[in-house]
Design a protein around this motif. Structure first.
Motif, PDB file in Angstrom:
ATOM      1  N   MET A 162      46.930  39.568  37.199  1.00 58.17           N
ATOM      2  CA  MET A 162      46.208  40.649  36.550  1.00 58.17           C
ATOM      3  C   MET A 162      46.258  40.438  35.040  1.00 58.17           C
ATOM      4  O   MET A 162      47.325  40.211  34.478  1.00 58.17           O
ATOM      5  N   VAL A 163      45.113  40.475  34.405  1.00 55.58           N
ATOM      6  CA  VAL A 163      45.037  40.416  32.954  1.00 55.58           C
ATOM      7  C   VAL A 163      44.834  41.842  32.459  1.00 55.58           C
ATOM      8  O   VAL A 163      43.964  42.558  32.953  1.00 55.58           O
ATOM      9  N   THR A 164      45.665  42.279  31.511  1.00 52.62           N
ATOM     10  CA  THR A 164      45.531  43.615  30.951  1.00 52.62           C
ATOM     11  C   THR A 164      45.261  43.479  29.459  1.00 52.62           C
ATOM     12  O   THR A 164      45.917  42.701  28.771  1.00 52.62           O
ATOM     13  N   HIS A 165      44.254  44.204  29.011  1.00 55.73           N
ATOM     14  CA  HIS A 165      43.923  44.185  27.588  1.00 55.73           C
ATOM     15  C   HIS A 165      43.554  45.601  27.165  1.00 55.73           C
ATOM     16  O   HIS A 165      42.724  46.240  27.799  1.00 55.73           O
TER      17      HIS A 165
ATOM     18  N   GLU B 245      42.591  38.833  38.307  1.00 57.70           N
ATOM     19  CA  GLU B 245      42.287  37.426  38.081  1.00 57.70           C
ATOM     20  C   GLU B 245      41.537  36.769  39.226  1.00 57.70           C
ATOM     21  O   GLU B 245      40.990  35.680  39.061  1.00 57.70           O
ATOM     22  N   ASP B 246      41.456  37.421  40.390  1.00 60.47           N
ATOM     23  CA  ASP B 246      40.763  36.821  41.524  1.00 60.47           C
ATOM     24  C   ASP B 246      39.298  37.239  41.597  1.00 60.47           C
ATOM     25  O   ASP B 246      38.669  37.167  42.640  1.00 60.47           O
ATOM     26  N   MET B 247      38.740  37.681  40.474  1.00 57.62           N
ATOM     27  CA  MET B 247      37.358  38.143  40.428  1.00 57.62           C
ATOM     28  C   MET B 247      36.594  37.428  39.319  1.00 57.62           C
ATOM     29  O   MET B 247      37.172  36.785  38.465  1.00 57.62           O
TER      30      MET B 247
ATOM     31  N   THR C  31      33.929  47.578  36.092  1.00 58.61           N
ATOM     32  CA  THR C  31      35.280  47.383  35.575  1.00 58.61           C
ATOM     33  C   THR C  31      35.867  48.696  35.053  1.00 58.61           C
ATOM     34  O   THR C  31      35.140  49.644  34.741  1.00 58.61           O
ATOM     35  N   THR C  32      37.178  48.722  34.926  1.00 59.17           N
ATOM     36  CA  THR C  32      37.826  49.915  34.366  1.00 59.17           C
ATOM     37  C   THR C  32      37.379  50.138  32.933  1.00 59.17           C
ATOM     38  O   THR C  32      37.224  51.276  32.500  1.00 59.17           O
ATOM     39  N   PHE C  33      37.134  49.074  32.193  1.00 58.37           N
ATOM     40  CA  PHE C  33      36.646  49.200  30.823  1.00 58.37           C
ATOM     41  C   PHE C  33      35.241  49.790  30.806  1.00 58.37           C
ATOM     42  O   PHE C  33      34.934  50.694  30.028  1.00 58.37           O
TER      43      PHE C  33
ATOM     44  N   LEU D 110      39.506  34.114  30.656  1.00 58.08           N
ATOM     45  CA  LEU D 110      39.176  35.537  30.683  1.00 58.08           C
ATOM     46  C   LEU D 110      39.715  36.285  29.475  1.00 58.08           C
ATOM     47  O   LEU D 110      39.039  37.152  28.920  1.00 58.08           O
ATOM     48  N   ALA D 111      40.881  35.949  29.016  1.00 52.74           N
ATOM     49  CA  ALA D 111      41.485  36.686  27.903  1.00 52.74           C
ATOM     50  C   ALA D 111      40.605  36.616  26.654  1.00 52.74           C
ATOM     51  O   ALA D 111      40.371  37.629  25.997  1.00 52.74           O
ATOM     52  N   ASP D 112      40.077  35.439  26.335  1.00 57.07           N
ATOM     53  CA  ASP D 112      39.210  35.314  25.163  1.00 57.07           C
ATOM     54  C   ASP D 112      37.926  36.116  25.338  1.00 57.07           C
ATOM     55  O   ASP D 112      37.432  36.747  24.415  1.00 57.07           O
ATOM     56  N   TRP D 113      37.357  36.073  26.523  1.00 62.34           N
ATOM     57  CA  TRP D 113      36.127  36.811  26.806  1.00 62.34           C
ATOM     58  C   TRP D 113      36.367  38.316  26.676  1.00 62.34           C
ATOM     59  O   TRP D 113      35.557  39.027  26.090  1.00 62.34           O
ATOM     60  N   ILE D 114      37.484  38.791  27.216  1.00 60.07           N
ATOM     61  CA  ILE D 114      37.810  40.220  27.133  1.00 60.07           C
ATOM     62  C   ILE D 114      37.949  40.640  25.672  1.00 60.07           C
ATOM     63  O   ILE D 114      37.421  41.674  25.267  1.00 60.07           O
ATOM     64  N   LYS D 115      38.633  39.843  24.874  1.00 58.00           N
ATOM     65  CA  LYS D 115      38.798  40.171  23.455  1.00 58.00           C
ATOM     66  C   LYS D 115      37.445  40.279  22.765  1.00 58.00           C
ATOM     67  O   LYS D 115      37.215  41.183  21.959  1.00 58.00           O
ATOM     68  N   ALA D 116      36.524  39.362  23.071  1.00 67.92           N
ATOM     69  CA  ALA D 116      35.184  39.407  22.476  1.00 67.92           C
ATOM     70  C   ALA D 116      34.436  40.660  22.925  1.00 67.92           C
ATOM     71  O   ALA D 116      33.753  41.305  22.127  1.00 67.92           O
TER      72      ALA D 116
END
Length: 140
Positions: free
Chosen positions: A1-4, A11-13, A34-36, A127-133
């Motif tokens: 799970m990635v949390t930001h 992570e499996d999606m 998504t939750t966001f 995914l982490a970089d994409w989420i930050k963007a």
């Protein structure tokens, strides 16, 4: 799970820039918000979805979500046939906010060109970089 920023991204999606999540399941894909995305929209008050059996092209609307501050389409992440819609959302659209990755799923599609279109989706790698963007763009 990635949390930001307090939002979870399993992570499996796969994910789209429209805040749709995609999970592969035995030749089909299950999609949701998504939750966001649900947080940005606010409390979802109404959901209208196309019925099962409809063919849909990637990027076209399979339905509409409405909240007190937003109304918008649910865009198909890939082309295919809608094989199932979450009927529970008609009576309880708040499931999108309460259980985005579980009971709040939106629809199941049988993709017609998964191999050709999966490259347009964001996977767990990077995914982490994409989420930050995404956060920088949508929540400056």
């Amino acid at each position: 799970m990635v949390t930001h920023e307090g939002f979870d991204f399993p992570e499996d999606m796969y994910y789209t820039s429209d805040q749709i999540w995609i999970k592969k399941e035995n030749g089909t894909i299950r999609i949701g918000y998504t939750t966001f995305g649900a947080d940005l929209a606010g409390k979802i008050k109404f959901v209208r979805l196309r019925p099962a059996g409809k063919d849909i092209e990637a990027g076209r609307s399979i339905g509409t979500l409405e909240s007190g501050k937003w109304t918008g389409p649910v865009k198909a992440p890939v082309s295919g046939t809608i094989t199932e819609v979450n009927e529970a959302l008609k009576d309880n659209p708040g499931l999108l906010n309460e259980d985005a990755y579980g009971k709040g799923w939106i629809a199941v599609l049988t993709p017609s060109n998964w191999d050709g279109e999966v490259g347009n989706l964001q996977g767990a790698n990077g995914l982490a970089d994409w989420i930050k963007a995404e956060f920088a763009e949508k929540r400056p």
